[in-house]
Design an enzyme around this catalytic site. Structure first.
Site: not given
Lengths: 434, 434
Positions: B42, B61
């Site tokens: 997004c 991550y």
């Protein structure tokens, strides 16, 4: 039929307007003891701070608007001194008697008599340095003092909303500020962590904070300016003398239609206690938004309506030197006193995408260990506090459990919120701890 | 016991992390066909816009984190090609067979084949001007094109979230932009007023908007750059071949524990349909926040948990050239199709005190005329959209009626909200109209 409304601020004007909307033939008279009606008292600190240039900018409507547009008669500088309910008469301070068919009492609250008697806020003219900030007249007088006398050091007495906002406002005007609070906590939630968060922000803005200290006799304070904002009390003496029942909070007790123990006499706003949707108990939390809602209900029912006020969640938000501080529902301490077994979880989470410079908000949620029911929340942060707070408010009114809260389909888009809203992160944490 | 998760973005990584938290002995393998895991898809428009400097800033991550901290094996560039459930084996594109005890399918969605066949987004290499924005690779390629070729005129095909965000992002990069949408409406809500509001903002930012126009063969578009963002479809073919049931939306049908028709096979994220809390019907609304929630539930249940996903309210928010556009629940059109008798009220109200430079937000609330139940909301404005939207989200999950909504004890303080929050103003208006 004549409706008389005592008080021309949030509750009174909401009541009168709503009555007019529902009944075009009613005669409606609003009495206001001050000079202005409908001013936003909550905006006074922003006038002092200098962000609002004129006190008139806080006034939503002028009397002429109500008279012309709504056929509501407004009498300013008009004070009630007694209610003679057997003859349906209001006695005014001038001696005049005003007949009513329905009466709505919205006389608000006033600074509590917690300053030494001769120097309490009602008598602050005794000491030119001593101010309260309850009416527009107070604000104009303080502003003039700031401009004319250029005081250097201010003491703010009381760590409620007005005290916290005024500490910031006076810092913005360049004064050294000391905040003195009698109790151990700010905002009276019995919440040591919240108090610490606020104290840190105040100290970062170089406000000296003294907790657990009685300000004593203001004459003995060495400051150039003393703002006394140590609590409020409801204006209930006149209706109480007439037989209106007071609750255990000391404010007027009404049913959920805002009718008092005297039939045809309603009350609304800061002079009333309300029901707390979480504890189910009466509470006295005088705020403008509740005043407007209870005023609407009283106004509708004074014309024969059957509306009900659903109660408050104890929500409030205040800006303290830029930090948004929001609370709703019960704190852990309050929850324990109400017989719940509170468990809380606290998280820090980004209020929007980190890569769009999101800031951290801290959300503390409290729930009942037995039932999993959500009991309250505290939200603090520089940005994004309102959205998280109001989400919890709706959940509290709905008696939502933490599990449902953790599953809410809250909005997500990088410029507005992270993929897991801080409320959801906190709810998931709390689910683990329950 | 081995858990295999197909898909290494929001749903997959939530599922794997949750499974690990609940079962420390499980062997967990996550397969991701792309190069990166855990990137915030997004955020890609903000990378294109230039507000996010590196695509790595979107990555929450790295694989090493999951391997080291969570003992989860991550295999990137690894694609599944078949599920052999009778032997509990996943066949990989390489031909390798990977045994599983539990399988979680989180393969997401891909651009729909709505461009002419040879030029659809999956084959956009055919035309160097033609881009989609679905993966980080897409974004990197587009960014390089913008830098190397300095295109002047862009066509954005599709008026969904990505199309709207990208129209703004490309304007920010200085291109002339034309937005072409096949249908009559933007955001597919069947809401003409909302569409008009968005079109006005786009036009104010000098984006040309063409509604009800088929973009046709992109080869024939005269633009220097074509962004194809015309819908998505769920990646369901492989599980469907293995016997996983699809719903009427075309996405994977699961129970509320996110288990598919194949025992031990779970699904989560953009490839799944979910239950709509207002309509009670299945819907397919692929969004990252739902992916993360359903992933958590699938992960927990794959280890023997009994968690449930409570459904979605159809909430979303998008920023269109600075305008916040939020929707939740059902639009009037959708409500009618679901058998409700929708009535709506629309108000414009200040999002905070006018004297502190509050901006106007527009709130449209829709409720069922029969029951008074709240069905949905649209909120638009430059500021203050999120708080109003999420308040309604919580109310929808709680199946709240408009009357209760109108009485919510929402927060009030001049720097955050007006004395009557726009949600309350809209609810009061709607109460009159119901």
């Amino acid at each position: 039929m004549r409706l008389v409304v005592v008080g021309g601020v949030a509750a009174g004007l909401s009541a009168a307007s709503r009555a007019r909307r529902l009944d075009s033939s009613l005669e409606i008279v609003v009495l206001e003891k001050g000079e202005r009606i409908s001013y936003g008292a909550c905006g006074l600190p922003y006038f002092i701070e200098g962000r609002v240039r004129s006190i008139d900018d806080l006034t939503v409507y002028k009397p002429e608007f109500f008279e012309r547009e709504r056929n509501i008669r407004i009498r300013t500088r008009t004070e009630a001194s007694a209610i003679r309910h057997s003859s349906r008469e209001l006695v005014l301070a001038s001696g005049e008697r005003l007949r009513y068919d329905r009466l709505i009492w919205t006389a608000g609250a006033r600074p509590a008599q917690r300053a030494p008697a001769r120097h309490d806020a009602a008598q602050c003219d005794n000491d030119a340095r001593l101010f309260s900030l309850h009416t527009d007249e107070d604000a104009l007088r303080l502003d003039k003092f700031l401009r004319d006398k250029a005081p250097k050091r201010a003491a703010v007495v009381g760590g409620g909303y007005i005290g916290l906002e005024m500490a910031g406002a006076l810092r913005t005007r360049g004064l050294e500020v000391t905040l003195i609070e009698n109790g151990k906590d700010l905002l009276q939630r019995g919440d040591a962590h919240l108090t610490q968060t606020i104290v840190e922000r105040l100290e970062r803005c170089r406000v000296e904070v003294r907790l657990g200290e009685n300000a004593g006799d203001p004459r003995e304070l060495p400051h150039d300016l003393i703002l006394w904002s140590a609590g409020l009390k409801p204006n209930v003496e006149i209706p109480a003398e007439a037989g209106v029942e007071l609750g255990r909070t000391g404010a007027i007790h009404t049913d959920d239609r805002m009718e008092t123990a005297l039939r045809g006499v309603y009350a609304a706003g800061d002079c009333c206690e309300t029901n707390h949707v979480v504890s189910g108990k009466p509470c006295w939390i005088p705020l403008g938004t509740t005043a407007q809602k209870t005023g609407r209900v009283a106004g509708a029912n004074s014309t024969g309506g059957r509306e009900r006020f659903g109660g408050v969640a104890g929500t409030s938000i205040v800006k303290v030197c830029g930090l948004g501080v929001g609370v709703t529902g019960l704190s852990e301490n309050e929850a324990r006193q109400c017989g719940f077994r509170p468990v809380s979880a606290r998280v820090e989470a980004f209020e929007k995408a980190r890569y769009l410079l999101g800031r951290k908000v801290e959300v503390t949620l409290t729930a009942d260990a037995g039932s999993g029911r959500l009991l309250g929340a505290t939200v603090t942060g520089d940005e994004g506090v309102l959205a998280r707070l109001n989400t919890v408010v709706a959940a509290l009114h709905a008696r939502m459990g933490v599990e449902q809260l953790a599953g809410l389909d809250l909005a997500y888009a990088p410029p507005y919120a992270p993929v897991m809203d801080p409320v959801l992160v906190a709810a998931q944490q709390l689910l683990r701890d329950l």
